[in-house]
Design a protein around this motif. Structure first.
Motif, PDB file in Angstrom:
ATOM      1  N   THR A 107       0.851  -0.911  -0.089  1.00  0.00           N
ATOM      2  CA  THR A 107       0.077  -0.188   0.095  1.00  0.00           C
ATOM      3  C   THR A 107       0.708   1.729  -0.147  1.00  0.00           C
ATOM      4  O   THR A 107       2.166   0.957   0.904  1.00  0.00           O
ATOM      5  N   GLY A 108       0.700   2.131  -0.735  1.00  0.00           N
ATOM      6  CA  GLY A 108       1.259   3.340  -1.213  1.00  0.00           C
ATOM      7  C   GLY A 108       2.766   3.412  -1.863  1.00  0.00           C
ATOM      8  O   GLY A 108       3.510   4.172  -2.297  1.00  0.00           O
ATOM      9  N   ALA A 109       2.301   2.272  -2.240  1.00  0.00           N
ATOM     10  CA  ALA A 109       4.059   1.953  -3.381  1.00  0.00           C
ATOM     11  C   ALA A 109       4.347   2.938  -4.280  1.00  0.00           C
ATOM     12  O   ALA A 109       4.634   3.833  -4.692  1.00  0.00           O
ATOM     13  N   ILE A 111       7.064   5.649  -4.873  1.00  0.00           N
ATOM     14  CA  ILE A 111       7.199   5.553  -6.268  1.00  0.00           C
ATOM     15  C   ILE A 111       7.728   7.424  -7.138  1.00  0.00           C
ATOM     16  O   ILE A 111       8.203   7.985  -7.672  1.00  0.00           O
ATOM     17  N   ASN A 112       6.644   8.010  -6.640  1.00  0.00           N
ATOM     18  CA  ASN A 112       6.451   9.228  -7.376  1.00  0.00           C
ATOM     19  C   ASN A 112       6.600  10.218  -6.462  1.00  0.00           C
ATOM     20  O   ASN A 112       7.866  11.067  -7.625  1.00  0.00           O
ATOM     21  N   LEU A 113       6.790  10.405  -5.417  1.00  0.00           N
ATOM     22  CA  LEU A 113       8.030  11.199  -5.325  1.00  0.00           C
ATOM     23  C   LEU A 113       9.384  10.871  -5.047  1.00  0.00           C
ATOM     24  O   LEU A 113       9.837  11.808  -4.943  1.00  0.00           O
ATOM     25  N   ALA A 114       9.829   9.611  -5.039  1.00  0.00           N
ATOM     26  CA  ALA A 114      10.854   9.460  -5.501  1.00  0.00           C
ATOM     27  C   ALA A 114      11.399   9.835  -6.804  1.00  0.00           C
ATOM     28  O   ALA A 114      12.218  10.709  -6.610  1.00  0.00           O
ATOM     29  N   GLU A 115      10.496   9.790  -7.758  1.00  0.00           N
ATOM     30  CA  GLU A 115      10.671  10.332  -8.610  1.00  0.00           C
ATOM     31  C   GLU A 115      10.938  11.710  -8.353  1.00  0.00           C
ATOM     32  O   GLU A 115      11.877  12.250  -9.368  1.00  0.00           O
ATOM     33  N   ALA A 129      -2.339   7.388   1.865  1.00  0.00           N
ATOM     34  CA  ALA A 129      -2.100   6.318   1.339  1.00  0.00           C
ATOM     35  C   ALA A 129      -3.138   5.475   1.488  1.00  0.00           C
ATOM     36  O   ALA A 129      -4.241   4.426   1.177  1.00  0.00           O
ATOM     37  N   SER A 130      -2.107   4.892   2.847  1.00  0.00           N
ATOM     38  CA  SER A 130      -2.705   3.695   3.318  1.00  0.00           C
ATOM     39  C   SER A 130      -3.962   3.592   4.225  1.00  0.00           C
ATOM     40  O   SER A 130      -5.720   3.018   4.409  1.00  0.00           O
TER      41      SER A 130
END
Length: 187
Positions: A37-39, A43-47, A71-72
């Protein structure tokens, strides 16, 4: 995770004082829930950080925790409408940052060192060839608008993929030895 399971666990982590009918104090118990959950949010934040030239070591972990918390609570299948959230019983959300090829390569190298130390495989490939063979079996996903790739499963499947490569090499070696043995019989 089914909502009903979380409701069963609620008894153990909800705040209560031990009594004669409930003599055990579970307030110091630690429950760890692992989930994907929240992956996408992570990923969007890391990008976003990658595009802003922020190094992974300098990521603001609080941003990732907040993204995971949101997200959770909101994603289908997360902790959405769970009593754990309503009663504020989750103490920490610990985000696992996505792993790039270079991180997976390190995982493979470490696991390979363990295998080579304890097992006795016969093989003819170099360490780099073994690592490359394993990394080719790992699934990666491309971040939405960049060339950035992340492992779908992190390092979870490295050990199994490494053993698959060794078993494949063993099988090929046995076939080669059998062919050599059979050709010797003809002479």
């Amino acid at each position: 995770m089914p909502k009903q399971l979380l409701d069963v666990i609620l008894y153990y982590i909800d705040f209560h004082t031990p009594t004669a009918s409930r003599p055990t104090d579970y307030r110091k118990t630690i429950f760890i829930f692992l989930s994907n959950t929240g992956a996408k949010s992570i990923i969007n934040l890391a990008e976003k950080n990658y595009r802003s030239s922020i190094k992974r070591e300098n990521f603001n972990i609080l941003e990732f925790q907040q993204a995971l918390s949101n997200a959770s609570s909101n994603e289908e299948g997360g902790l959405q409408s769970a009593s754990l959230i309503d009663r504020h019983l989750v103490t920490f959300f610990v985000p696992f940052l996505p792993l790039k090829r270079e991180h997976i390569r390190v995982c493979i190298s470490r696991q390979l060192a363990i295998v080579l130390e304890h097992d006795e495989y016969e093989y003819e490939l170099s360490v780099d060839d073994i690592i490359n063979s394993v990394i080719n079996l790992i699934e990666f996903t491309r971040a939405s608008s960049s060339s950035l790739e992340y492992s779908l499963s992190g390092c979870k499947k490295v050990q199994q993929k490494l053993h698959y490569i060794f078993e494949s090499m063993q099988s090929a070696l046995k076939k080669t030895k059998k062919k050599l043995y059979d050709s010797d019989d003809l002479l």
